[in-house]
Structure formats: structure tokens, C-alpha cells
Design a protein around this motif. Structure first.
Motif: not given
Length: 178
Positions: A71-93
Motif C-alpha cells: 500500500g505504501g510502495l504503490f503510493a511511492v510509485a504514484g509520486v514517482g509517476c507524477l514527478l516524472f510527468a511534471w519534470a522539466k529537466g533531468w533531476p526530477l525525471l
């Protein structure tokens, strides 16, 4: 047995996330001006994080159980997906891909552990069905994902995957046996 379905769906999502960069490589590279080597490195960060997380997260799985851990890990994966979607550059990607890898690192093992605890008499059937759903996730990460990208853009696809991961996190945390 249907109460355990979110675990199997989580494994399917892990397959989609593994393959998403390959399926969406062209729009990712074009939009962010990524070289082939940068795209390869970005993709490999998922697998590196996935591998490095196995032992520490395995201990967490043993201590907390599959429902709380996944339950916690899939929430982490969700955060990762959203950060990736919002990223404008390398660090957030990069951070997004790392969080995706960590977030789905125990998708299969955690599902199998849940089946072992709650339906040991059906372990073979449930593990086979989970692996089959994982394969379906691999298929969804090909042409269907590319078609979805045509409608939503690559950022929209990763945003959608993030919300799906959060939905699975909630379904596992609140809809599966303790």
C-alpha cells in the motif's frame, strides 16, 4: 479471492512502468531534448532502484506484511509517476524514475506473500494468474500506451499511471485482508 486482485493488478502496473520509457522514448526524447544515452540512463535508473530496494524492502515486507508494505510502495510509485510527468529537466525525471522503481520493487513478491498468507491452498493458481496479468501489463505498455500518448501526451500518460498507482495503493491498503 477477488479481495486479492489489487495485488495482481499492481504487478501488471509494474510491467507497464518498466516498459513505458521504451514505448514513449520518441516523444520523451523530443520534448526534453534527451540524447539516446541520456534516455538509456534515465530508463536504467528504474531498474537500478528496483534492484537495490529488494533487500531492505523485503525486510519491511516481512515486518509489516503485504498490505501495509505494498500500500505504501504503490503510493511511492504514484509520486514517482507524477514527478516524472511534471519534470522539466533531468533531476526530477531521474527522481521520478527512481521512485517508480522503488515503488514497484516488491509487486510480485508482495503479491505472492499475500497469497501465501491468505489463500495458501490457491497459491499456484493465484501466482499463475498474477504472472499472466503481468504479461498483460507488458502488452499494454506497447501499442495501447503509444495510442494513449497520442491522446494525452507522454506527461498525461505518466500522470494517469500515477493516479492508477495511488488507486491501487488505496485498494490494497483498505480493500485487502490484513
Amino acid at each position: 479471492m477477488k479481495a486479492l486482485l489489487p495485488f495482481a493488478l499492481g504487478y501488471a502496473l509494474s510491467y507497464v512502468l518498466r516498459s513505458a520509457n521504451a514505448a514513449l522514448a520518441e516523444p520523451l526524447a523530443q520534448d526534453l531534448a534527451l540524447s539516446p544515452s541520456a534516455l538509456g540512463l534515465l530508463t536504467s535508473l528504474f531498474y537500478l532502484a528496483f534492484a537495490l530496494a529488494q533487500l531492505p524492502l523485503g525486510r519491511l515486507l516481512d515486518r509489516l506484511g503485504p498490505r501495509r508494505t505494498l500500500g505504501g510502495l504503490f503510493a511511492v510509485a504514484g509520486v514517482g509517476c507524477l514527478l516524472f510527468a511534471w519534470a522539466k529537466g533531468w533531476p526530477l525525471l531521474a527522481l521520478g524514475r527512481v521512485l517508480m522503481g522503488v515503488g514497484v520493487a516488491l509487486a510480485l513478491v508482495g503479491a505472492l506473500r499475500a497469497y501465501q498468507i491468505h489463500r495458501p491452498q490457491h497459491l499456484n493458481l493465484l501466482s499463475g494468474a498474477t504472472v499472466a496479468l503481468g504479461g498483460l501489463g507488458g502488452l499494454l505498455a506497447a501499442s495501447p500506451l503509444v495510442s494513449l500518448e497520442a491522446a494525452l501526451g507522454w506527461r498525461g500518460v505518466f500522470g494517469l499511471l500515477g493516479f492508477l498507482a495511488w488507486g491501487l495503493a488505496l485498494a490494497i491498503r483498505w480493500g485487502t485482508p490484513p
